[in-house]
Motif scaffolding. Structure first.
Motif, PDB file in Angstrom:
ATOM      1  N   THR A   1      -4.086   9.257   2.827  1.00 41.38           N
ATOM      2  CA  THR A   1      -4.204   8.404   1.653  1.00 41.38           C
ATOM      3  C   THR A   1      -5.683   8.109   1.408  1.00 41.38           C
ATOM      4  OG1 THR A   1      -4.121   6.305   2.860  1.00 41.38           O
ATOM      5  CG2 THR A   1      -2.005   7.320   2.278  1.00 41.38           C
ATOM      6  N   PRO A   2      -6.062   7.727   0.194  1.00 46.80           N
ATOM      7  CA  PRO A   2      -7.471   7.395  -0.063  1.00 46.80           C
ATOM      8  C   PRO A   2      -8.003   6.317   0.872  1.00 46.80           C
ATOM      9  CG  PRO A   2      -6.282   7.614  -2.130  1.00 46.80           C
ATOM     10  CD  PRO A   2      -5.253   7.688  -1.043  1.00 46.80           C
ATOM     11  N   GLU A   3      -7.164   5.325   1.196  1.00 48.12           N
ATOM     12  CA  GLU A   3      -7.597   4.247   2.086  1.00 48.12           C
ATOM     13  C   GLU A   3      -7.830   4.765   3.501  1.00 48.12           C
ATOM     14  OE1 GLU A   3      -5.313   2.595  -1.326  1.00 48.12           O
ATOM     15  OE2 GLU A   3      -4.906   4.154   0.169  1.00 48.12           O
ATOM     16  N   GLN A   4      -6.938   5.642   3.981  1.00 53.78           N
ATOM     17  CA  GLN A   4      -7.119   6.221   5.309  1.00 53.78           C
ATOM     18  C   GLN A   4      -8.346   7.126   5.346  1.00 53.78           C
ATOM     19  OE1 GLN A   4      -3.350   8.144   5.802  1.00 53.78           O
ATOM     20  NE2 GLN A   4      -2.279   6.251   6.367  1.00 53.78           N
ATOM     21  N   GLU A   5      -8.551   7.902   4.284  1.00 51.57           N
ATOM     22  CA  GLU A   5      -9.714   8.785   4.202  1.00 51.57           C
ATOM     23  C   GLU A   5     -11.006   7.971   4.244  1.00 51.57           C
ATOM     24  OE1 GLU A   5     -11.939  12.322   3.668  1.00 51.57           O
ATOM     25  OE2 GLU A   5      -9.770  12.130   3.972  1.00 51.57           O
TER      26      GLU A   5
ATOM     27  N   ALA B   1      -4.245   7.368  10.308  1.00 49.80           N
ATOM     28  CA  ALA B   1      -4.994   8.595  10.046  1.00 49.80           C
ATOM     29  C   ALA B   1      -5.062   9.465  11.291  1.00 49.80           C
ATOM     30  CB  ALA B   1      -6.404   8.249   9.558  1.00 49.80           C
ATOM     31  N   GLU B   2      -5.320   8.847  12.437  1.00 51.07           N
ATOM     32  CA  GLU B   2      -5.401   9.598  13.696  1.00 51.07           C
ATOM     33  C   GLU B   2      -4.052  10.217  14.043  1.00 51.07           C
ATOM     34  OE1 GLU B   2      -6.758   6.492  16.166  1.00 51.07           O
ATOM     35  OE2 GLU B   2      -8.834   6.567  15.418  1.00 51.07           O
TER      36      GLU B   2
ATOM     37  N   GLU C   1       0.844  -1.185   0.000  1.00 52.64           N
ATOM     38  CA  GLU C   1       0.000   0.000   0.000  1.00 52.64           C
ATOM     39  C   GLU C   1       0.888   1.246   0.000  1.00 52.64           C
ATOM     40  OE1 GLU C   1      -3.268   2.232   2.921  1.00 52.64           O
ATOM     41  OE2 GLU C   1      -2.915   0.070   3.112  1.00 52.64           O
ATOM     42  N   MET C   2       0.770   2.064  -1.039  1.00 57.90           N
ATOM     43  CA  MET C   2       1.538   3.298  -1.110  1.00 57.90           C
ATOM     44  C   MET C   2       0.906   4.340  -0.189  1.00 57.90           C
ATOM     45  SD  MET C   2       3.953   5.183  -2.151  1.00 57.90           S
ATOM     46  CE  MET C   2       4.684   4.136  -3.392  1.00 57.90           C
ATOM     47  N   LEU C   3       1.711   4.936   0.689  1.00 59.37           N
ATOM     48  CA  LEU C   3       1.209   5.925   1.628  1.00 59.37           C
ATOM     49  C   LEU C   3       1.616   7.352   1.263  1.00 59.37           C
ATOM     50  CD1 LEU C   3       1.885   4.002   4.970  1.00 59.37           C
ATOM     51  CD2 LEU C   3      -0.237   4.109   3.639  1.00 59.37           C
ATOM     52  N   ARG C   4       2.833   7.520   0.762  1.00 59.48           N
ATOM     53  CA  ARG C   4       3.261   8.883   0.420  1.00 59.48           C
ATOM     54  C   ARG C   4       4.492   8.837  -0.462  1.00 59.48           C
ATOM     55  NH1 ARG C   4       3.399  10.544   5.138  1.00 59.48           N
ATOM     56  NH2 ARG C   4       5.581  10.635   5.702  1.00 59.48           N
ATOM     57  N   THR C   5       4.561   9.726  -1.407  1.00 65.36           N
ATOM     58  CA  THR C   5       5.779   9.972  -2.165  1.00 65.36           C
ATOM     59  C   THR C   5       5.852  11.475  -2.403  1.00 65.36           C
ATOM     60  OG1 THR C   5       6.993   9.560  -4.241  1.00 65.36           O
ATOM     61  CG2 THR C   5       4.579   9.438  -4.340  1.00 65.36           C
ATOM     62  N   ALA C   6       6.928  12.090  -1.939  1.00 63.09           N
ATOM     63  CA  ALA C   6       6.992  13.552  -1.982  1.00 63.09           C
ATOM     64  C   ALA C   6       8.428  13.994  -1.778  1.00 63.09           C
ATOM     65  CB  ALA C   6       6.101  14.152  -0.896  1.00 63.09           C
ATOM     66  N   GLU C   7       8.650  15.291  -1.928  1.00 68.92           N
ATOM     67  CA  GLU C   7       9.925  15.863  -1.550  1.00 68.92           C
ATOM     68  C   GLU C   7      10.020  15.879  -0.034  1.00 68.92           C
ATOM     69  OE1 GLU C   7      10.285  19.731  -3.247  1.00 68.92           O
ATOM     70  OE2 GLU C   7      10.804  18.972  -5.235  1.00 68.92           O
TER      71      GLU C   7
END
Length: 249
Positions: free
Chosen positions: A182-186, A227-228, A160-166
């Motif tokens: 993430t969409p899944e957490q939302e 998420a929390e 499950e991809m959670l984040r990719t960013a600078e």
């Protein structure tokens, strides 16, 4: 610099540490240090939990048929040593040294192959969820890394991809926290609110909520916790703080 955050959710029987943690939901394992070269890996891990959980985690690390961080499902011939550096009833600190063989596969070694030298790693293991945070130069082939990782985990885990960013430094001094779930957490958070999970008293428990959302209980618990945590950190750093006093409890 670039940041990659993803989670592996292991199926039963594929990873002894994940199996031990799944049996003890209050236990956690996090990395204190993790370094990898093309053919070696060194790491120090810190485990916490009730005494029975810590004992099960120690057993899984010390007596696995193959190294717990290896993505193969059988002995790959690697030479690995794990030592207990510190031990109390509810904490455990482990040092591991792993010498890779051609048939070995692991997240750090796949990252080294595709993202280059100098990748920084941070891990957190809860239940069957193994979360990885990687910081790399940005010069490697991220798509090839994830393709190779997906091929290595096969049917043993879901990614499950959670984040990719600078990273924070590259983004101009921000604290590095993502501003979005993430969409899944939302989806997990919205479902929890809609079904009364956050009411007092609760209208559903986590098991009932998982049935409503058609998601495994362990997966739902993990997504809600992340998420929390995310929202709490946003609030403390000022991203979610409103002007004026909070309403009375």
């Amino acid at each position: 610099m670039r940041e990659l955050v993803f989670a592996l959710e292991y199926k039963p029987g594929c990873n002894r540490v994940a199996d031990a943690l799944a049996d003890h939901p209050d236990a956690r394992v996090r990395s204190l240090s993790l370094h990898a070269t093309a053919d070696r890996l060194w790491r120090v891990d810190h485990a916490t939990g009730p005494p029975a959980a810590v004992a099960a985690i120690e057993e899984a690390f010390l007596n696995s048929d193959y190294y717990a961080d290896c993505l193969t499902t059988e002995d790959c011939g690697a030479t690995q040593t794990t030592r207990v550096l510190d031990r109390t009833e509810d904490t455990l600190v482990l040092y591991s040294d792993w010498e890779r063989t051609p048939s070995c596969a692991s997240v750090p070694h796949i990252a080294h192959d595709h993202l280059g030298d100098g990748v920084l790693f941070e891990t957190r293991h809860e239940g069957r969820h193994y979360t990885w945070r990687l910081i790399h130069s940005g010069a490697g082939d991220v798509a090839a890394f994830f393709d190779a990782l997906q091929a290595a985990i096969g049917e043993c885990a879901q990614m499950e991809m959670l984040r990719t960013a600078e990273t924070a430094a590259s983004a101009g001094g921000r604290d590095g926290a993502s501003t979005d779930l993430t969409p899944e957490q939302e989806a997990a958070l919205r479902g929890a609110v809609e079904h009364g999970y956050y009411e007092s008293p609760r209208e559903v428990d986590v098991g009932e909520l998982a049935e409503h959302l058609d998601v495994p209980r362990s997966t739902l618990t993990y997504r809600l916790r992340r998420a929390e945590e995310h929202l709490a950190k946003q609030h403390v750093t000022g991203e979610g703080v409103t002007d004026g006093p909070s309403p009375p409890i």
